[in-house]
Design an enzyme around this catalytic site. Structure first.
Site, short mmCIF file in Angstrom:
data_model
loop_
_atom_site.label_atom_id
_atom_site.label_comp_id
_atom_site.label_asym_id
_atom_site.label_seq_id
_atom_site.Cartn_x
_atom_site.Cartn_y
_atom_site.Cartn_z
N PRO A 1 0.57 -1.09 0.31
CA PRO A 1 -0.33 0.17 0.17
C PRO A 1 0.82 1.25 -0.17
CG PRO A 1 -0.33 -0.89 2.40
CD PRO A 1 0.39 -1.96 1.47
N ASP B 1 2.18 1.27 -12.33
CA ASP B 1 1.36 3.06 -12.40
C ASP B 1 1.64 3.51 -11.26
OD1 ASP B 1 -0.37 1.08 -10.49
OD2 ASP B 1 -0.77 0.15 -12.36
N LYS C 1 -2.37 5.52 -15.17
CA LYS C 1 -3.49 5.44 -16.21
C LYS C 1 -4.10 6.85 -16.34
CE LYS C 1 -5.14 1.04 -15.46
NZ LYS C 1 -4.87 0.11 -14.80
N GLY D 1 0.16 -1.33 -7.14
CA GLY D 1 -0.04 -0.96 -6.03
C GLY D 1 -1.20 -1.99 -5.06
N ASP E 1 -2.41 -5.42 -3.79
CA ASP E 1 -2.38 -7.20 -4.23
C ASP E 1 -2.36 -7.04 -5.81
OD1 ASP E 1 -1.92 -10.17 -3.20
OD2 ASP E 1 -3.57 -9.63 -4.74
N THR F 1 -2.91 -5.89 0.77
CA THR F 1 -3.51 -4.77 -0.25
C THR F 1 -3.87 -3.86 0.56
OG1 THR F 1 -6.10 -5.32 -1.20
CG2 THR F 1 -5.01 -6.65 0.87
N ALA F 2 -4.44 -2.95 0.63
CA ALA F 2 -5.05 -1.32 0.71
C ALA F 2 -5.65 -1.96 1.87
CB ALA F 2 -5.45 -0.16 0.30
N MET G 1 -11.30 2.47 -4.25
CA MET G 1 -11.88 3.40 -5.65
C MET G 1 -13.43 4.10 -5.32
SD MET G 1 -11.19 1.21 -8.46
CE MET G 1 -11.41 -0.38 -7.84
#
Ligand code: SAH
Length: 250
Positions: free
Chosen positions: A22, A45, A67, A98, A100, A128-129, A180
């Site tokens: 993260p 990214d 992106k 970023g 996983d 993961t975050a 998101m």
């Protein structure tokens, strides 16, 4: 889907999809660090932090494929094409993502294209975050008294709406982590309440968890949009919902 070990390449290139975690470089796995240091090309990214990019030796080719908004599909196709091309040149490619690679990371799509092109692929998990936020801000994701389950969903807008199973998300005694979700936060707050989740249920926005400028904004399900607006919370942030937030130090 073909099994990974069925691939028999006639060239020596390969691609490893590597989770960068993260943000905090100390949360990169030893395996990820080793692959980064032995890579010939690193494709990354925008969610991969600077401290992690510092692990890339200077001689390694770095390709940024962050992106651009509104251009996702095209970009994703181009990224896949690039990975195939570099591997076919015989390069050891690390595709750094970023968190996983298999949690809202489109890793599945990249794997499909690479396997189709008969390129050897490896996958290295990352923190993961949601896990980073839980540990950094000190709230458990599950807890005997507050949450028997934990769900990760994407709040990504489809058209103008967020297409989620609202009754399932509105259940009590669970923690919901929405990736998101910033753009759809109004809809998320409304739909959860309409599905029966009390407006005063603890909620939070976890911004840049595990990075040096991380911040937790505590709210309730009803006040989430207001807090996001007032505090001008930007991406990357997670929306976290559930009684476990009462235990946060944040
Ligand atoms: N594969 C990634 C998720 C990619 S989706 C992972 O496993 O973490 C991108 C979303 O992840 C962002 O919109 C945000 O909701 C979340 N995110 C990624 N890094 C974050 C961080 N350090 N803090 C808070 N949210 C983060």
């Amino acid at each position: 889907m073909k099994r990974m070990n069925e691939v028999s390449p006639d060239f020596s290139g390969r691609v490893d999809l590597v989770g960068a975690g993260p943000g905090d470089p100390d949360l990169v796995t030893l395996k990820a660090a080793r692959l980064i240091q032995n890579a010939e090309v690193v494709v990354y990214d925008n969610l991969v932090g600077d401290g992690i990019l510092d692990l890339i030796p200077p001689k390694v080719e770095r390709i940024y494929v962050g992106k651009m908004a509104g251009n996702h599909t095209l970009q994703q196709k181009e990224i896949c094409k690039l990975l195939v091309e570099k591997a076919k040149e015989g390069k050891r490619v690390v595709r750094l993502k970023g968190g996983d690679p298999f949690v809202f990371g489109r890793g599945g799509e990249e794997i499909d294209v690479l396997m189709e092109a008969r390129i050897p692929v490896g996958i290295v998990p990352g923190v993961t975050a949601a896990l980073g936020a839980a540990s950094s801000f000190g709230f458990p994701l599950t807890h005997r008294d507050y949450a028997q389950s934990c769900v990760f969903v994407t709040g990504h807008l489809k058209g103008d709406s967020v297409d989620l199973n609202w009754p399932m998300l509105a259940q009590s005694r669970q923690t919901v982590v929405i990736y998101m979700g910033l753009i759809g936060i109004e809809i998320i707050s409304e739909r959860l309440q309409a599905a029966g989740l009390p407006g005063d249920t603890p909620a939070a926005l976890a911004y840049r968890a595990t990075c040096s400028d991380e911040k937790l904004f505590l709210a309730t399900v009803a006040t989430l949009p207001k807090i996001a607006r007032e505090e001008t919370v930007k991406s990357p942030a997670l929306i976290v919902i559930g009684q476990v937030l009462k235990l946060s130090a944040g």
